[in-house]
Design a protein around this motif. Structure first.
Motif, PDB file in Angstrom:
ATOM      1  N   ASP A 217      45.518 -80.131  52.232  1.00 19.88           N
ATOM      2  CA  ASP A 217      46.472 -80.231  53.228  1.00 19.88           C
ATOM      3  C   ASP A 217      46.647 -78.857  54.246  1.00 19.88           C
ATOM      4  O   ASP A 217      47.033 -79.020  55.377  1.00 19.88           O
ATOM      5  N   LEU A 218      46.732 -77.609  53.500  1.00 18.35           N
ATOM      6  CA  LEU A 218      46.846 -76.339  54.079  1.00 18.35           C
ATOM      7  C   LEU A 218      45.563 -75.514  53.975  1.00 18.35           C
ATOM      8  O   LEU A 218      45.250 -75.478  52.840  1.00 18.35           O
ATOM      9  N   CYS A 219      44.722 -75.774  54.907  1.00 17.88           N
ATOM     10  CA  CYS A 219      43.354 -75.071  54.781  1.00 17.88           C
ATOM     11  C   CYS A 219      43.385 -73.689  55.201  1.00 17.88           C
ATOM     12  O   CYS A 219      43.707 -73.560  56.371  1.00 17.88           O
ATOM     13  N   ILE A 220      43.576 -72.778  54.253  1.00 19.09           N
ATOM     14  CA  ILE A 220      43.716 -71.470  54.783  1.00 19.09           C
ATOM     15  C   ILE A 220      42.653 -70.820  54.949  1.00 19.09           C
ATOM     16  O   ILE A 220      42.935 -69.670  55.688  1.00 19.09           O
ATOM     17  N   ASP A 221      41.377 -71.086  54.707  1.00 20.99           N
ATOM     18  CA  ASP A 221      40.137 -70.075  54.748  1.00 20.99           C
ATOM     19  C   ASP A 221      38.804 -71.279  54.777  1.00 20.99           C
ATOM     20  O   ASP A 221      39.061 -71.800  53.901  1.00 20.99           O
ATOM     21  N   ASP A 222      37.793 -70.752  55.221  1.00 20.72           N
ATOM     22  CA  ASP A 222      36.676 -71.286  54.593  1.00 20.72           C
ATOM     23  C   ASP A 222      35.847 -70.420  53.898  1.00 20.72           C
ATOM     24  O   ASP A 222      34.672 -70.423  53.494  1.00 20.72           O
ATOM     25  N   ASN A 223      36.718 -69.582  53.304  1.00 21.61           N
ATOM     26  CA  ASN A 223      36.101 -68.340  52.396  1.00 21.61           C
ATOM     27  C   ASN A 223      35.165 -69.206  51.183  1.00 21.61           C
ATOM     28  O   ASN A 223      35.926 -70.151  50.353  1.00 21.61           O
TER      29      ASN A 223
ATOM     30  N   ARG B  46      38.250 -75.311  46.749  1.00 22.72           N
ATOM     31  CA  ARG B  46      38.655 -76.471  47.740  1.00 22.72           C
ATOM     32  C   ARG B  46      40.105 -76.716  47.682  1.00 22.72           C
ATOM     33  O   ARG B  46      40.933 -76.973  48.491  1.00 22.72           O
ATOM     34  N   ARG B  47      40.666 -76.805  46.328  1.00 24.66           N
ATOM     35  CA  ARG B  47      41.982 -76.921  46.319  1.00 24.66           C
ATOM     36  C   ARG B  47      42.523 -76.186  44.907  1.00 24.66           C
ATOM     37  O   ARG B  47      41.967 -76.179  43.781  1.00 24.66           O
ATOM     38  N   LEU B  48      43.165 -75.053  45.354  1.00 20.42           N
ATOM     39  CA  LEU B  48      43.757 -74.048  44.375  1.00 20.42           C
ATOM     40  C   LEU B  48      45.105 -74.377  43.871  1.00 20.42           C
ATOM     41  O   LEU B  48      45.278 -74.310  42.813  1.00 20.42           O
ATOM     42  N   LEU B  49      45.826 -74.641  44.772  1.00 19.34           N
ATOM     43  CA  LEU B  49      47.499 -75.005  44.361  1.00 19.34           C
ATOM     44  C   LEU B  49      47.778 -76.328  44.744  1.00 19.34           C
ATOM     45  O   LEU B  49      47.295 -76.762  45.961  1.00 19.34           O
TER      46      LEU B  49
ATOM     47  N   GLY C  68      37.095 -63.477  46.460  1.00 19.81           N
ATOM     48  CA  GLY C  68      36.230 -62.444  46.937  1.00 19.81           C
ATOM     49  C   GLY C  68      36.758 -61.313  47.653  1.00 19.81           C
ATOM     50  O   GLY C  68      37.700 -60.632  46.788  1.00 19.81           O
ATOM     51  N   PRO C  69      36.558 -61.021  48.618  1.00 21.07           N
ATOM     52  CA  PRO C  69      37.161 -59.767  49.229  1.00 21.07           C
ATOM     53  C   PRO C  69      38.415 -59.583  49.702  1.00 21.07           C
ATOM     54  O   PRO C  69      39.179 -58.736  50.238  1.00 21.07           O
ATOM     55  N   THR C  70      38.902 -61.098  49.844  1.00 16.75           N
ATOM     56  CA  THR C  70      40.096 -61.295  50.816  1.00 16.75           C
ATOM     57  C   THR C  70      41.393 -61.793  49.862  1.00 16.75           C
ATOM     58  O   THR C  70      41.257 -62.578  48.953  1.00 16.75           O
ATOM     59  N   THR C  71      42.500 -61.048  50.247  1.00 14.29           N
ATOM     60  CA  THR C  71      43.668 -61.530  49.448  1.00 14.29           C
ATOM     61  C   THR C  71      44.598 -62.032  50.442  1.00 14.29           C
ATOM     62  O   THR C  71      44.637 -61.901  51.697  1.00 14.29           O
ATOM     63  N   TYR C  72      45.193 -63.223  49.851  1.00 15.81           N
ATOM     64  CA  TYR C  72      46.109 -64.205  50.683  1.00 15.81           C
ATOM     65  C   TYR C  72      47.463 -64.208  50.170  1.00 15.81           C
ATOM     66  O   TYR C  72      47.775 -63.709  49.056  1.00 15.81           O
ATOM     67  N   GLU C  73      48.492 -64.254  51.046  1.00 20.29           N
ATOM     68  CA  GLU C  73      49.948 -64.662  50.918  1.00 20.29           C
ATOM     69  C   GLU C  73      50.484 -65.787  51.421  1.00 20.29           C
ATOM     70  O   GLU C  73      50.296 -65.880  52.539  1.00 20.29           O
ATOM     71  N   VAL C  74      51.023 -66.643  50.602  1.00 20.17           N
ATOM     72  CA  VAL C  74      51.746 -67.882  51.146  1.00 20.17           C
ATOM     73  C   VAL C  74      53.176 -67.710  50.531  1.00 20.17           C
ATOM     74  O   VAL C  74      53.613 -67.254  49.495  1.00 20.17           O
TER      75      VAL C  74
END
Length: 243
Positions: A41-47, A52-55, A108-114
């Motif tokens: 529903d919230l596609c945060i990145d194509d990393n 595909r669904r983390l949370l 991977g190399p990227t950190t995300y904050e929601v």
């Protein structure tokens, strides 16, 4: 309103959760689980390192739950003030009891904050205080140079506005940013990780083969979630250290 519908700002109606990411707002409503990931529903990145669904956010008996529905990645969850923190492993779930809950994770190399906003929280957060020259979180006091190290690693994420993403620099790049040699940087990194490990912060110790990389990622996740450093601390990079 559908859980997939994007909104212009925080909808803090009593029965919903508002999700903030990169300046955009989304709404989860009762009866419609809201998912976050690479194809959700919230596609945060194509990393490709991101599930595909983390949370998943869903309501259960009048309580909103955050669930880690991924298979490998753990996430760090904290309140606005960074006083309470949990490390949510795959299969884990937590109730959303604060007005604002911050979720930080690395793929991977990227950190995300929601950021997750609840209109009528069950608990009210308190603000932390910082002293001049040192910062105390619980029983841990950080020197200026230790805070500089944390800021150098977290700088790409601190520079962005609000929630979003950023890549954690390598130890060599962070050391160069501070004008340190790599030996000094690693020694300071050891000191910071040791301090946090002693108060029970998970993920800062590991096997010989994975320790160096994983502790750097985990340190940044924890620092952002627990507010060890904020955007206001970016000026520390150009200060003289306490050595």
């Amino acid at each position: 309103m559908s859980a997939r519908e994007q909104v212009d700002g925080p909808d803090l109606d009593r029965g919903v959760v508002s999700i903030e990411y990169c300046g955009e707002w989304f709404t989860a409503v009762p009866g419609e689980p809201f998912t976050i990931g690479r194809d959700a529903d919230l596609c945060i990145d194509d990393n490709p390192f991101l599930h595909r669904r983390l949370l998943q956010i869903r309501d259960f008996d009048g309580i909103w739950l955050l669930e880690n529905v991924g298979a490998r990645l753990s996430v760090t969850v904290t309140d606005r003030a960074g006083r309470l923190q949990s490390w949510l492993a795959p299969g884990g779930r937590l109730p959303l009891v604060f007005g604002r809950t911050t979720v930080v994770f690395t793929a991977g190399p990227t950190t995300y904050e929601v950021a997750l906003h609840v209109a009528e929280p069950m608990f009210i957060e308190t603000q932390r205080t910082a002293g001049e020259g040192t910062t105390t979180i619980g029983d841990v006091t950080f020197t200026v140079s230790q805070r500089q190290l944390i800021v150098a690693l977290a700088e790409p994420l601190l520079l962005r506005e609000g929630s979003g993403m950023g890549e954690i620099p390598t130890s060599a790049k962070a050391a160069a940013r501070l004008g340190w040699n790599i030996t000094r940087f690693n020694r300071k990194l050891d000191n910071v990780c040791d301090k946090l490990d002693r108060i029970g912060v998970q993920g800062l110790r590991g096997g010989v083969r994975s320790y160096a990389t994983n502790r750097r990622i985990r340190l940044v996740e924890y620092a952002l979630a627990a507010r060890l450093v904020t955007r206001a601390d970016l000026a520390l990079i150009d200060m003289e250290s306490d050595e």
